[in-house]
Design a protein around this motif. Structure first.
Motif, PDB file in Angstrom:
ATOM      1  N   LEU A  84       0.828  -1.198   0.000  1.00 37.21           N
ATOM      2  CA  LEU A  84       0.000   0.000   0.000  1.00 37.21           C
ATOM      3  C   LEU A  84       0.870   1.258   0.000  1.00 37.21           C
ATOM      4  N   VAL A  85       1.924   1.256   0.801  1.00 35.63           N
ATOM      5  CA  VAL A  85       2.851   2.390   0.824  1.00 35.63           C
ATOM      6  C   VAL A  85       3.496   2.564  -0.552  1.00 35.63           C
ATOM      7  N   ALA A  86       3.975   1.467  -1.143  1.00 30.97           N
ATOM      8  CA  ALA A  86       4.614   1.546  -2.459  1.00 30.97           C
ATOM      9  C   ALA A  86       3.631   2.037  -3.523  1.00 30.97           C
ATOM     10  N   GLY A  87       2.442   1.469  -3.527  1.00 37.03           N
ATOM     11  CA  GLY A  87       1.433   1.870  -4.514  1.00 37.03           C
ATOM     12  C   GLY A  87       1.016   3.314  -4.359  1.00 37.03           C
ATOM     13  N   ALA A  88       0.823   3.746  -3.129  1.00 37.38           N
ATOM     14  CA  ALA A  88       0.428   5.133  -2.881  1.00 37.38           C
ATOM     15  C   ALA A  88       1.538   6.105  -3.280  1.00 37.38           C
ATOM     16  N   LEU A  90       3.940   5.678  -5.585  1.00 35.68           N
ATOM     17  CA  LEU A  90       4.027   5.760  -7.047  1.00 35.68           C
ATOM     18  C   LEU A  90       2.858   6.531  -7.640  1.00 35.68           C
ATOM     19  N   THR A  91       1.672   6.290  -7.122  1.00 34.92           N
ATOM     20  CA  THR A  91       0.486   6.979  -7.621  1.00 34.92           C
ATOM     21  C   THR A  91       0.556   8.469  -7.306  1.00 34.92           C
ATOM     22  N   THR A  92       1.025   8.822  -6.127  1.00 32.95           N
ATOM     23  CA  THR A  92       1.174  10.233  -5.752  1.00 32.95           C
ATOM     24  C   THR A  92       2.222  10.913  -6.616  1.00 32.95           C
ATOM     25  N   LEU A  93       3.345  10.222  -6.845  1.00 30.79           N
ATOM     26  CA  LEU A  93       4.420  10.794  -7.649  1.00 30.79           C
ATOM     27  C   LEU A  93       3.965  11.099  -9.074  1.00 30.79           C
ATOM     28  N   THR A  94       3.285  10.157  -9.696  1.00 33.41           N
ATOM     29  CA  THR A  94       2.916  10.310 -11.109  1.00 33.41           C
ATOM     30  C   THR A  94       1.540  10.907 -11.326  1.00 33.41           C
ATOM     31  N   GLY A  95       0.696  10.848 -10.303  1.00 36.83           N
ATOM     32  CA  GLY A  95      -0.685  11.285 -10.477  1.00 36.83           C
ATOM     33  C   GLY A  95      -1.505  10.283 -11.267  1.00 36.83           C
ATOM     34  N   LYS A  96      -0.959   9.081 -11.462  1.00 40.32           N
ATOM     35  CA  LYS A  96      -1.624   8.031 -12.241  1.00 40.32           C
ATOM     36  C   LYS A  96      -1.662   6.743 -11.418  1.00 40.32           C
ATOM     37  N   VAL A  97      -2.663   5.917 -11.694  1.00 43.22           N
ATOM     38  CA  VAL A  97      -2.777   4.640 -11.000  1.00 43.22           C
ATOM     39  C   VAL A  97      -2.129   3.519 -11.801  1.00 43.22           C
ATOM     40  N   TRP A  98      -2.307   3.524 -13.106  1.00 40.51           N
ATOM     41  CA  TRP A  98      -1.913   2.382 -13.935  1.00 40.51           C
ATOM     42  C   TRP A  98      -0.402   2.281 -14.093  1.00 40.51           C
ATOM     43  N   ILE A  99       0.099   1.067 -14.028  1.00 44.92           N
ATOM     44  CA  ILE A  99       1.532   0.794 -14.095  1.00 44.92           C
ATOM     45  C   ILE A  99       2.131   1.274 -15.414  1.00 44.92           C
ATOM     46  N   THR A 100       1.364   1.227 -16.488  1.00 47.72           N
ATOM     47  CA  THR A 100       1.872   1.669 -17.788  1.00 47.72           C
ATOM     48  C   THR A 100       2.168   3.158 -17.816  1.00 47.72           C
ATOM     49  N   SER A 101       1.603   3.889 -16.869  1.00 43.84           N
ATOM     50  CA  SER A 101       1.861   5.328 -16.748  1.00 43.84           C
ATOM     51  C   SER A 101       2.757   5.639 -15.553  1.00 43.84           C
ATOM     52  N   GLY A 102       3.353   4.609 -14.955  1.00 41.80           N
ATOM     53  CA  GLY A 102       4.231   4.805 -13.804  1.00 41.80           C
ATOM     54  C   GLY A 102       3.516   4.816 -12.472  1.00 41.80           C
ATOM     55  N   TYR A 106       0.454  -2.074  -9.735  1.00 37.53           N
ATOM     56  CA  TYR A 106       1.043  -3.384  -9.452  1.00 37.53           C
ATOM     57  C   TYR A 106       1.209  -3.634  -7.949  1.00 37.53           C
ATOM     58  N   PRO A 107       1.863  -2.749  -7.200  1.00 35.88           N
ATOM     59  CA  PRO A 107       1.944  -3.028  -5.759  1.00 35.88           C
ATOM     60  C   PRO A 107       0.576  -3.002  -5.079  1.00 35.88           C
ATOM     61  N   LEU A 108      -0.353  -2.209  -5.592  1.00 35.33           N
ATOM     62  CA  LEU A 108      -1.688  -2.202  -4.995  1.00 35.33           C
ATOM     63  C   LEU A 108      -2.378  -3.547  -5.194  1.00 35.33           C
ATOM     64  N   VAL A 109      -2.183  -4.164  -6.361  1.00 34.54           N
ATOM     65  CA  VAL A 109      -2.752  -5.492  -6.600  1.00 34.54           C
ATOM     66  C   VAL A 109      -2.101  -6.521  -5.667  1.00 34.54           C
ATOM     67  N   LEU A 110      -0.782  -6.447  -5.500  1.00 35.92           N
ATOM     68  CA  LEU A 110      -0.115  -7.363  -4.570  1.00 35.92           C
ATOM     69  C   LEU A 110      -0.655  -7.188  -3.152  1.00 35.92           C
ATOM     70  N   GLY A 111      -0.867  -5.941  -2.750  1.00 34.62           N
ATOM     71  CA  GLY A 111      -1.439  -5.683  -1.433  1.00 34.62           C
ATOM     72  C   GLY A 111      -2.839  -6.253  -1.304  1.00 34.62           C
ATOM     73  N   ALA A 156       0.443   1.580   7.301  1.00 34.55           N
ATOM     74  CA  ALA A 156       0.776   2.330   6.078  1.00 34.55           C
ATOM     75  C   ALA A 156       0.454   3.807   6.171  1.00 34.55           C
ATOM     76  N   SER A 157      -0.397   4.215   7.081  1.00 39.28           N
ATOM     77  CA  SER A 157      -0.904   5.594   7.071  1.00 39.28           C
ATOM     78  C   SER A 157       0.181   6.646   7.268  1.00 39.28           C
ATOM     79  N   GLN A 158       1.056   6.476   8.250  1.00 39.10           N
ATOM     80  CA  GLN A 158       2.080   7.498   8.484  1.00 39.10           C
ATOM     81  C   GLN A 158       3.046   7.621   7.307  1.00 39.10           C
ATOM     82  N   PRO A 159       3.578   6.521   6.760  1.00 43.80           N
ATOM     83  CA  PRO A 159       4.455   6.675   5.596  1.00 43.80           C
ATOM     84  C   PRO A 159       3.744   7.297   4.390  1.00 43.80           C
ATOM     85  N   ILE A 160       2.483   6.979   4.195  1.00 42.45           N
ATOM     86  CA  ILE A 160       1.746   7.556   3.061  1.00 42.45           C
ATOM     87  C   ILE A 160       1.561   9.055   3.264  1.00 42.45           C
ATOM     88  N   ILE A 161       1.161   9.467   4.452  1.00 46.89           N
ATOM     89  CA  ILE A 161       0.975  10.900   4.736  1.00 46.89           C
ATOM     90  C   ILE A 161       2.293  11.643   4.578  1.00 46.89           C
TER      91      ILE A 161
END
Length: 175
Positions: A84-88, A90-102, A106-111, A156-161
């Protein structure tokens, strides 16, 4: 069902092990600690080397526990929180959810798969079943799953924030 859960545990555990060893040792075409620290810096994980070590510890420990089906709710919570931390991030960095857009798909699916394991339990082919550690979780699978989700969210909440703050500040500094 037990064979399906075993296969799921083996797949998720193996993927987590590979992720951890890519960071720890550079195995499986991974970046090693220094490369992973540079990547963690980019995605807002501060301090990056310590966060890499924490990610390695979480991924490898969750992997081992999942593969053997030992302390499965704990393993599922560790895996779900870490992904969840990894997925959040990457999604925050790129502003995108899908792996093809960075994004962090993928980590969200693993979570999510780790959460499924938390709800189903380890199955009959596990050390939890052999030792009787799964007796409570087997009869309270919904409660066990909810606890896995709650522990993962709290973990996951503190690292995500923190990551969101760092990346937002970084974005404001570049404008």
């Amino acid at each position: 069902m037990d064979i399906g859960v075993l296969i799921l545990r083996l797949i998720v555990g193996s993927i987590l092990f590979v992720h951890g060893m890519q960071k720890a040792r550079g195995w499986f075409e991974g970046p090693g600690i220094n490369g992973a620290a540079a990547m963690f810096e980019k995605i807002g994980q501060q301090p990056p080397r310590q966060k890499v070590r924490l990610a390695i510890a979480c991924e490898v420990s969750a992997a081992g526990l999942l593969v053997f089906g030992l302390a499965t709710p704990l393993a599922a919570a560790i895996a779900a929180a870490t992904m969840l931390v990894a997925g959040a991030a990457l999604t925050t960095l790129t502003g995108k959810v899908w792996i093809t857009s960075g994004g962090g798909e993928y980590p969200l699916v693993l979570g999510a798969l780790a959460v499924v394991i938390g709800f189903t339990g380890p199955g009959a082919y596990s050390l939890d079943a052999v030792t009787g550690l799964d007796s409570w979780t087997a009869s309270h699978s919904t409660v066990a799953g909810i606890l896995v989700v709650a522990v993962a969210l709290v973990g996951a909440s503190q690292p995500i924030i923190s990551t969101r703050r760092i990346l937002t500040r970084r974005g404001a500094d570049t404008k």
